[in-house]
Motif scaffolding. Structure first.
Motif, PDB file in Angstrom:
ATOM      1  N   LYS A  92      61.418   8.986  34.895  1.00  0.00           N
ATOM      2  CA  LYS A  92      62.248  10.101  34.438  1.00  0.00           C
ATOM      3  C   LYS A  92      61.429  11.158  33.806  1.00  0.00           C
ATOM      4  O   LYS A  92      62.031  11.897  33.459  1.00  0.00           O
ATOM      5  CB  LYS A  92      62.991   9.258  33.080  1.00  0.00           C
ATOM      6  CG  LYS A  92      64.073   8.139  33.600  1.00  0.00           C
ATOM      7  CD  LYS A  92      64.573   7.730  32.530  1.00  0.00           C
ATOM      8  CE  LYS A  92      65.776   6.526  33.148  1.00  0.00           C
ATOM      9  NZ  LYS A  92      66.660   6.044  31.696  1.00  0.00           N
ATOM     10  N   LEU A  93      60.094  11.144  33.880  1.00  0.00           N
ATOM     11  CA  LEU A  93      59.291  12.118  33.400  1.00  0.00           C
ATOM     12  C   LEU A  93      59.373  13.525  34.283  1.00  0.00           C
ATOM     13  O   LEU A  93      59.556  13.234  35.410  1.00  0.00           O
ATOM     14  CB  LEU A  93      57.998  11.601  33.032  1.00  0.00           C
ATOM     15  CG  LEU A  93      57.873  10.495  32.209  1.00  0.00           C
ATOM     16  CD1 LEU A  93      56.442  10.145  31.736  1.00  0.00           C
ATOM     17  CD2 LEU A  93      58.918  10.521  30.827  1.00  0.00           C
ATOM     18  N   ASN A  94      58.781  14.593  33.665  1.00  0.00           N
ATOM     19  CA  ASN A  94      58.649  15.858  34.398  1.00  0.00           C
ATOM     20  C   ASN A  94      57.165  15.958  34.487  1.00  0.00           C
ATOM     21  O   ASN A  94      56.493  16.441  33.636  1.00  0.00           O
ATOM     22  CB  ASN A  94      59.520  16.905  33.661  1.00  0.00           C
ATOM     23  CG  ASN A  94      59.236  18.288  34.184  1.00  0.00           C
ATOM     24  OD1 ASN A  94      58.536  18.289  35.026  1.00  0.00           O
ATOM     25  ND2 ASN A  94      60.173  19.171  33.615  1.00  0.00           N
ATOM     26  N   TYR A  95      56.621  15.526  35.684  1.00  0.00           N
ATOM     27  CA  TYR A  95      55.323  15.855  35.994  1.00  0.00           C
ATOM     28  C   TYR A  95      54.798  17.121  36.093  1.00  0.00           C
ATOM     29  O   TYR A  95      53.868  17.627  35.622  1.00  0.00           O
ATOM     30  CB  TYR A  95      54.836  14.912  37.151  1.00  0.00           C
ATOM     31  CG  TYR A  95      55.225  13.282  36.678  1.00  0.00           C
ATOM     32  CD1 TYR A  95      54.119  12.525  35.872  1.00  0.00           C
ATOM     33  CD2 TYR A  95      56.351  12.731  37.115  1.00  0.00           C
ATOM     34  CE1 TYR A  95      54.213  11.301  35.681  1.00  0.00           C
ATOM     35  CE2 TYR A  95      56.483  11.384  36.604  1.00  0.00           C
ATOM     36  CZ  TYR A  95      55.338  10.543  36.081  1.00  0.00           C
ATOM     37  OH  TYR A  95      55.766   9.409  35.688  1.00  0.00           O
ATOM     38  N   GLN A  96      55.708  17.961  36.704  1.00  0.00           N
ATOM     39  CA  GLN A  96      55.018  19.220  36.712  1.00  0.00           C
ATOM     40  C   GLN A  96      55.098  20.038  35.250  1.00  0.00           C
ATOM     41  O   GLN A  96      54.324  20.946  35.135  1.00  0.00           O
ATOM     42  CB  GLN A  96      56.264  20.178  37.390  1.00  0.00           C
ATOM     43  CG  GLN A  96      55.857  21.677  37.765  1.00  0.00           C
ATOM     44  CD  GLN A  96      56.982  22.288  38.659  1.00  0.00           C
ATOM     45  OE1 GLN A  96      58.206  21.972  38.776  1.00  0.00           O
ATOM     46  NE2 GLN A  96      56.648  23.753  38.829  1.00  0.00           N
ATOM     47  N   GLY A  97      56.001  19.613  34.436  1.00  0.00           N
ATOM     48  CA  GLY A  97      56.142  20.281  33.076  1.00  0.00           C
ATOM     49  C   GLY A  97      54.873  19.729  32.432  1.00  0.00           C
ATOM     50  O   GLY A  97      54.156  20.430  31.753  1.00  0.00           O
ATOM     51  N   MET A  98      54.353  18.448  32.496  1.00  0.00           N
ATOM     52  CA  MET A  98      53.343  18.256  31.989  1.00  0.00           C
ATOM     53  C   MET A  98      51.980  18.849  32.481  1.00  0.00           C
ATOM     54  O   MET A  98      50.927  18.959  31.677  1.00  0.00           O
ATOM     55  CB  MET A  98      52.979  16.584  32.066  1.00  0.00           C
ATOM     56  CG  MET A  98      53.853  15.745  31.227  1.00  0.00           C
ATOM     57  SD  MET A  98      53.853  13.870  31.405  1.00  0.00           S
ATOM     58  CE  MET A  98      54.646  13.618  32.845  1.00  0.00           C
ATOM     59  N   GLU A  99      52.055  19.019  33.870  1.00  0.00           N
ATOM     60  CA  GLU A  99      50.858  19.980  34.240  1.00  0.00           C
ATOM     61  C   GLU A  99      50.976  21.209  33.592  1.00  0.00           C
ATOM     62  O   GLU A  99      49.758  21.955  33.451  1.00  0.00           O
ATOM     63  CB  GLU A  99      50.984  20.017  35.952  1.00  0.00           C
ATOM     64  CG  GLU A  99      50.765  18.604  36.447  1.00  0.00           C
ATOM     65  CD  GLU A  99      49.273  18.221  36.518  1.00  0.00           C
ATOM     66  OE1 GLU A  99      48.329  18.791  36.142  1.00  0.00           O
ATOM     67  OE2 GLU A  99      49.000  17.004  37.176  1.00  0.00           O
ATOM     68  N   GLN A 100      52.007  21.756  33.428  1.00  0.00           N
ATOM     69  CA  GLN A 100      52.085  23.242  32.828  1.00  0.00           C
ATOM     70  C   GLN A 100      51.614  23.182  31.310  1.00  0.00           C
ATOM     71  O   GLN A 100      50.870  24.134  30.953  1.00  0.00           O
ATOM     72  CB  GLN A 100      53.528  23.712  32.940  1.00  0.00           C
ATOM     73  CG  GLN A 100      53.887  24.198  34.494  1.00  0.00           C
ATOM     74  CD  GLN A 100      55.271  24.316  34.374  1.00  0.00           C
ATOM     75  OE1 GLN A 100      56.139  23.791  33.904  1.00  0.00           O
ATOM     76  NE2 GLN A 100      55.552  25.519  35.179  1.00  0.00           N
ATOM     77  N   ILE A 101      51.926  21.948  30.618  1.00  0.00           N
ATOM     78  CA  ILE A 101      51.510  21.721  29.262  1.00  0.00           C
ATOM     79  C   ILE A 101      50.055  21.684  29.324  1.00  0.00           C
ATOM     80  O   ILE A 101      49.206  22.449  28.362  1.00  0.00           O
ATOM     81  CB  ILE A 101      52.206  20.741  28.532  1.00  0.00           C
ATOM     82  CG1 ILE A 101      53.666  21.148  28.318  1.00  0.00           C
ATOM     83  CG2 ILE A 101      51.514  20.470  27.288  1.00  0.00           C
ATOM     84  CD1 ILE A 101      54.337  19.898  27.984  1.00  0.00           C
ATOM     85  N   LYS A 102      49.426  20.847  30.227  1.00  0.00           N
ATOM     86  CA  LYS A 102      48.030  20.818  30.207  1.00  0.00           C
ATOM     87  C   LYS A 102      47.308  22.186  30.589  1.00  0.00           C
ATOM     88  O   LYS A 102      46.403  22.533  29.745  1.00  0.00           O
ATOM     89  CB  LYS A 102      47.703  19.864  31.404  1.00  0.00           C
ATOM     90  CG  LYS A 102      46.068  19.598  31.630  1.00  0.00           C
ATOM     91  CD  LYS A 102      45.517  20.533  32.717  1.00  0.00           C
ATOM     92  CE  LYS A 102      46.136  19.962  34.068  1.00  0.00           C
ATOM     93  NZ  LYS A 102      45.550  20.630  35.361  1.00  0.00           N
ATOM     94  N   ASP A 103      47.870  22.817  31.630  1.00  0.00           N
ATOM     95  CA  ASP A 103      47.116  24.231  31.841  1.00  0.00           C
ATOM     96  C   ASP A 103      47.274  25.227  30.499  1.00  0.00           C
ATOM     97  O   ASP A 103      46.305  25.943  30.196  1.00  0.00           O
ATOM     98  CB  ASP A 103      47.752  25.221  32.910  1.00  0.00           C
ATOM     99  CG  ASP A 103      47.681  24.217  34.218  1.00  0.00           C
ATOM    100  OD1 ASP A 103      46.419  23.371  34.175  1.00  0.00           O
ATOM    101  OD2 ASP A 103      48.363  24.673  35.014  1.00  0.00           O
TER     102      ASP A 103
END
Length: 408
Positions: free
Chosen positions: A284-295
């Motif tokens: 259910k997670l937003n993996y693209q969103g987490m990558e954006q947060i990491k960046d």
């Protein structure tokens, strides 16, 4: 025993693949899928499954090239405590009968710098439920994919990204145990640090960063703990709708560092209907969103790479201003909503809001005689009622005002 052997076999397979890290990176999704797998039974502090998770994190830190910064040259910092019977008392870090042992996992990048950035996330969760669970149908595995495998996954990606780059600081990466029992792992570390905390420049905490919504709303608290935070956070942002909060105090591990006079930031994508329930799963997670947060976090760190050590500022404790109340509507508030009123992000079946016909997405604008303009005014209004009371509630439902009566 069979189940534990199955878990240990699974981790053997995954850790073997981690040794080949130079040839193939472990993805964010793979890290979270492992930590939130049913075989780890919810990673409750002190359980064999938490130790399996700790071993996995140790091997991941090794594969990235981090140095051990736990106790006695290891990645582990263990702490033993007696669970609280009085919710208002402080936990006692003691050995003996009836105690539980938690394990922080700590890795380090030594750039021989004068200042150190601390980056952390808790990896424990609620196990099979119990205290803290919002699931009312008995024992079940609480996988905690968003809470907080998401934060740990992003932390590991940050470690991979910051290795051999942005060398103006040292970096300490910490996966905390015991957060769900009261910030125990971070509390213990701050009382028994494995680095000189006087060199700590700031602490970044990621707790529940896996559910970024379509409008890209990202909540960041602690922005008042250093004068530079608002400017740096806004100038580094190209993606998010930021909701900034000044307080350095909150129900997550950054609080332990704030209390040591260290500037902090806590990143959070909001609560949801799966919070503290068995349905908080990795799919259910937003993996693209987490990558954006990491960046985004890398960009923030980069802005400060050559800057002097930050000055610490005391902020007000917003939790002390929260009114006490004896009843609840039975809703999940949308903590990222920045409009007028209190938007409902989830409705619990057979509770007052559900029985009154309130729906997810409704915006409460009046409760009783009180106008609701934000979360604090909603809680003040709610604090006026007791069990058995009735109240008029007015909601904005897609632009139309709807009035209902709730019985608490």
């Amino acid at each position: 025993m069979v189940r534990i052997l199955t878990v240990l076999f699974a981790i053997f397979v995954v850790l073997s693949s981690c040794k080949k890290e130079k040839q193939q990176k472990v993805s964010l999704r793979e890290d979270i899928a492992f930590l939130a797998n049913d075989s780890l039974a919810g990673r409750e502090t002190g359980t064999p499954q938490e130790i399996v998770a700790a071993e996995y994190l140790q091997q991941r830190m090794k594969s990235i090239g981090l140095l051990p910064k736990g106790n006695a040259g290891t990645f582990f910092q263990t702490f033993t405590f007696k669970p609280k019977t009085d919710p208002h008392s402080e936990v006692q870090f003691v050995n003996g009968d009836g105690t539980i042992t938690g394990t922080n996992v700590i890795g380090y990048i030594d750039n021989e710098a004068e200042k150190t950035v601390i980056i952390g996330a808790h990896y424990d969760h609620l196990g099979m439920g119990g205290e803290g669970s919002l699931y009312a149908e008995g024992e079940a595995i609480h996988n905690g994919a968003d809470d907080n495998a998401s934060g740990v996954g992003v932390m590991l990606q940050l470690a991979q990204k910051l290795k051999d780059t942005l060398t103006g600081s040292n970096y300490l990466f910490m996966a905390f145990s015991g957060e769900e029992m009261g910030l125990l792992g971070s509390n213990y570390f701050c009382k028994n640090p494995t680095i000189d905390l006087k060199k700590a420049n700031y602490m970044i905490n990621m707790d529940m960063v896996g559910r970024l919504k379509e409008d890209k709303t990202l909540a960041i608290s602690g922005t008042g703990t250093a004068a530079v935070w608002p400017q740096v956070l806004n100038s580094s942002n190209e993606v998010f709708k930021l909701v900034l909060s000044e307080s350095g105090m909150g129900p997550s591990d950054h609080t332990s560092f704030y209390l040591q006079d260290i500037p902090v930031l806590h990143f959070f994508t909001g609560q949801h209907e799966d919070y503290h329930k068995p349905t908080d799963d990795f799919e259910k997670l937003n993996y693209q969103g987490m990558e954006q947060i990491k960046d985004y976090i890398v960009a923030v760190i980069g802005e400060l790479d050559d800057a002097p050590k930050l000055g610490f500022r005391i902020t007000k404790n917003e939790s002390e201003e929260v009114p006490r109340f004896k009843v609840g509507l039975g809703v999940m508030p949308d903590y990222l909503f920045d409009g007028a009123g209190m938007r409902i992000d989830g409705v619990t079946k057979d509770r007052p809001a559900s029985k009154a016909g309130l729906l997810k997405g409704d915006i409460v604008v009046q409760l009783g005689d009180s106008i609701v303009t934000d979360m604090m005014s909603y809680m003040r209004a709610l604090s006026a009622f007791e069990e058995g009371s009735t109240a008029k509630v007015v909601v904005d439902r897609k632009g139309e005002k709807v009035t209902a009566e709730v019985r608490f």
